[in-house]
Scaffold this active site. Structure first.
Site, short mmCIF file in Angstrom:
data_model
loop_
_atom_site.label_atom_id
_atom_site.label_comp_id
_atom_site.label_asym_id
_atom_site.label_seq_id
_atom_site.Cartn_x
_atom_site.Cartn_y
_atom_site.Cartn_z
N PHE A 163 0.89 -1.24 0.00
CA PHE A 163 -0.02 0.12 -0.07
C PHE A 163 0.91 0.91 -0.03
O PHE A 163 1.88 1.37 0.64
CB PHE A 163 -0.82 0.17 1.19
CG PHE A 163 -1.71 -1.07 1.67
CD1 PHE A 163 -3.10 -1.02 1.07
CD2 PHE A 163 -1.27 -2.22 2.15
CE1 PHE A 163 -4.04 -2.00 1.21
CE2 PHE A 163 -2.38 -3.37 2.39
CZ PHE A 163 -3.54 -3.23 2.01
N ASP A 164 0.49 2.04 -0.80
CA ASP A 164 0.96 3.61 -0.63
C ASP A 164 0.57 3.87 1.01
O ASP A 164 -0.63 3.61 1.25
CB ASP A 164 0.65 4.38 -1.91
CG ASP A 164 1.27 5.82 -1.63
OD1 ASP A 164 2.52 6.07 -1.23
OD2 ASP A 164 0.62 6.72 -2.27
N GLY A 165 1.30 5.39 1.28
CA GLY A 165 0.46 5.84 2.41
C GLY A 165 -0.56 7.03 2.12
O GLY A 165 -1.79 6.72 2.24
N PHE A 276 -1.32 -0.80 -4.52
CA PHE A 276 -2.26 0.42 -4.50
C PHE A 276 -1.62 1.46 -4.13
O PHE A 276 -0.90 1.60 -3.26
CB PHE A 276 -3.43 -0.02 -3.40
CG PHE A 276 -4.24 -1.27 -3.49
CD1 PHE A 276 -5.28 -1.54 -4.65
CD2 PHE A 276 -3.85 -2.55 -2.57
CE1 PHE A 276 -5.81 -2.52 -4.68
CE2 PHE A 276 -4.66 -3.52 -2.98
CZ PHE A 276 -5.69 -3.49 -3.99
N ASP A 278 -2.19 5.82 -5.24
CA ASP A 278 -3.12 6.84 -5.72
C ASP A 278 -2.58 7.68 -7.13
O ASP A 278 -3.28 8.40 -7.59
CB ASP A 278 -3.44 7.89 -4.73
CG ASP A 278 -2.24 8.84 -4.31
OD1 ASP A 278 -2.51 10.29 -4.21
OD2 ASP A 278 -1.21 8.07 -3.96
#
Length: 305
Positions: A163-165, A276, A278
């Protein structure tokens, strides 16, 4: 008693995310709004199992949390396909030994509204409009890149999710400071708020659900979930991210604070079943190393002009 989804991890997934329907999709696009040629092609191929798509390995692994004593994961097809084309989806699943029993087919209409009835923890789709709508409705959702199909399985007994943060696990509060005022302002903002947990982002509920799934399954299931935070943050802004996860009482197994380094080289080593992020550029970079990728179309990086 009626079947209930309340205590399960529910993944809603489009047919193009689960199977390789790219050739069929080109036939649909060529129809200029007339879906009959597409339907006919799917009907002609009814007995030809579709090839695995980008999310197939992830779904295959998640279903290993189910056994004769407990049904912990439910996968539901949620698709703009027509019901006739849905026949091929279910037949393909059966041929590949995927246990799918439920599906919603809306023949071109947006399907995201059914996420509420499904209690969905994740929605994966190749349609960006459906993903945006799902995220706005409060559901973890990502646009898949069908070309990023995983090439090899190095970790057959682990589900690896990266995961991105900011704007993914966390809100885009800090990302907005960075994009509007620059790195120094961002670092100052995060240092001053180091003890204040970040608000949750769109994928916090999924991380929590994965954590619950692993806890409930315990040692009874050989499959393990390994998670990684892969973020452009660097020290000293790393501390607020770690403290936020601690405040949520959620652990990640690996954390990579890359300070602007290319994420793809680190994803190549981690080999996630899904990543994932954004930002489109990070997603495209991940796709280049065949990391199954989902674009989380939320936050300031995805604000429409």
């Amino acid at each position: 008693m009626p079947f209930s989804l309340d205590d399960k991890l529910v993944v809603a997934i489009s047919s193009r995310a689960l199977f390789d329907f790219e050739e069929e999709n080109r036939a649909f696009d060529a129809g200029n709004g007339d879906d009959r040629p597409y339907m006919q092609l799917q009907l002609e191929r009814l007995d030809a199992p579709a090839k695995p798509g980008v999310a197939y390995p992830l779904i295959q692994k998640l279903q290993q949390f189910n056994d004769k004593d407990a049904h912990r994961v439910e996968v539901v097809i949620l698709s703009r396909n027509d019901p006739v084309s849905g026949l091929r989806v279910f037949r393909s699943a059966s041929k590949h030994d995927l246990h799918l029993q439920r599906g919603v087919f809306t023949r071109g209409r947006p399907p995201f509204k059914y996420l509420n009835a499904l209690n969905a923890n994740l929605f994966l789709s190749a349609n960006p409009d459906d993903v945006r709508a799902a995220l706005l409705a409060g559901y973890p959702a990502a646009r898949v890149f069908p070309e990023s199909i995983k090439q090899a399985e190095s970790f057959p007994n682990e589900i690896r999710i990266a995961f991105d943060g900011d704007a993914v696990l966390f809100s885009d509060e800090a990302e907005r400071i960075f994009q509007k005022e620059g790195l120094d302002a961002f670092q100052h903002h995060e240092t001053n708020r180091v003890a204040l947990p970040l608000p949750g982002g769109p994928f916090k509920p999924l991380l929590e659900a994965l954590h619950r799934l692993q806890s409930v399954a315990g040692a009874s299931v050989p499959m393990r979930i390994r998670t990684a935070l892969v973020t452009a943050r660097s020290a000293p802004a790393h501390e607020r991210a770690i403290r936020t996860l601690m405040a949520w009482n959620i652990n990640v197994d690996e954390a990579m604070f890359l300070g602007g380094l290319d994420k793809s080289r680190f994803l190549r080593e981690f080999e996630p079943d899904f990543f994932f992020d954004d930002q489109t550029r990070h997603c495209e970079s991940a796709v280049s190393v065949f990391s199954p990728t989902g674009h989380v179309i939320s936050g300031i990086s995805n604000d429409e002009p």
